[in-house]
Write an enzyme that holds these catalytic residues in place. Sequence first.
Site, short mmCIF file in Angstrom:
data_model
loop_
_atom_site.label_atom_id
_atom_site.label_comp_id
_atom_site.label_asym_id
_atom_site.label_seq_id
_atom_site.Cartn_x
_atom_site.Cartn_y
_atom_site.Cartn_z
N GLY A 122 -3.20 5.49 4.81
CA GLY A 122 -3.60 5.44 3.40
C GLY A 122 -2.39 5.62 2.50
O GLY A 122 -1.39 6.21 2.88
N LYS A 176 4.35 4.85 17.78
CA LYS A 176 4.39 6.25 17.34
C LYS A 176 4.69 7.19 18.51
O LYS A 176 5.45 8.16 18.37
CB LYS A 176 3.05 6.61 16.68
N THR A 195 0.84 -1.22 0.00
CA THR A 195 0.00 0.00 0.00
C THR A 195 0.86 1.25 0.00
O THR A 195 0.73 2.13 -0.87
CB THR A 195 -0.91 0.00 1.26
N1 HSE Z 1 -2.21 1.21 10.53
C1 HSE Z 1 -1.81 2.57 10.67
C2 HSE Z 1 -3.01 3.41 11.02
C3 HSE Z 1 -1.19 3.05 9.39
O1 HSE Z 1 -4.13 2.92 10.87
O2 HSE Z 1 -2.86 4.54 11.46
C4 HSE Z 1 -0.50 4.38 9.50
O3 HSE Z 1 0.54 4.35 10.43
#
Ligand code: HSE
Length: 321
Positions: free
Chosen positions: A302, A205, A13
């Site tokens: 995305g 994060k 993706t």
């Molecule tokens: N899986 C993560 C989200 C993708 O849904 O935020 C982006 O880091």
Amino acid sequence: MRPVNVAILGLGTVGGGTYDILKMNAELIEKRTGRQIRVTKVLDKAVDKCLAKGLTEDMIVDDPEKIFADQEIDIVVEALGGIQPSTDFMLRAMKAGKGVVTPNKAAVAANFDELKKTAEENGVGFRFEACVGGGIPALTAIMEALSGNEFTEVMGILNGTTNYILTKMTDLGLDYDEVLKDAQAKGFAEADPTADVEGIDVANKLSILMALCFDKYVKPSDIPTKGISHITMADIEAAKAKGCKIKLIAKAAVKDGKLEYSVAPMEIENSHPLAGVSNEFNAIYVTGNAVDEVMFYGKGAGALPTGSAIVGDIIAIAKIL
Ligand code: HSE
């Protein structure tokens, strides 16, 4: 000047989104960078998928060594996901003198110091803007425009999948599993969505944000973390009755000289700006002792939003090559 050559590890993706943006905006990227930026190699087993995107067979490799050994490649985008072998591939690329760009928050959060140190030792660029908040350029702002501040707090909504699920459950009364499938189909979720719904992705994060804001590395597994898999429609209705929305909140703040941090679902009053952050959108609040409060808002997941951050990092490295 010769073009800047890029290799992408993983044309999924996000890797695919990056490739598409480099093609879609090639002319303006060349104008802004002063050099053409082109993808010359891709590591991916799905040859047919790569060919369908317009790659030629000679560009597709299944052995990463062919990329590390290629003297013509300047920048490697690691978009495979997972901690290993991704981390080793990034270290290997840096040691081969290549700049590295990655959206891989799990690998960066697990090996932050080693990746940074190896990039410095080898004099190569290492950028990871897409790791936090998808297309939101918060990390660059924290490291550059806001770097004159002492930070006291960082908080936000850092996962698109869970915010999408909570929004659809709240606004449309939709079923958790059904919305999760929808989020997966839209390319928001991790390969294993447990990382999203159990808050692990947000802990990764937050670990990166804390390292940047407070110069303190906290292992993601040491961050008290709760996800949203236990949230029911009854919880959502109870929050609504109090004029609140349930949001998965990451927070780190300095209190009495001590850094406190957590990831957990919280009831946020409807009047709070975070309550208005819906679907796959993310928001990051940072408080600094000079700037006061700053909020960043945008799509946190995305292909194209995340690819936007990666392409920005590629351009930043290309400009100093
Ligand atoms: N899986 C993560 C989200 C993708 O849904 O935020 C982006 O880091």
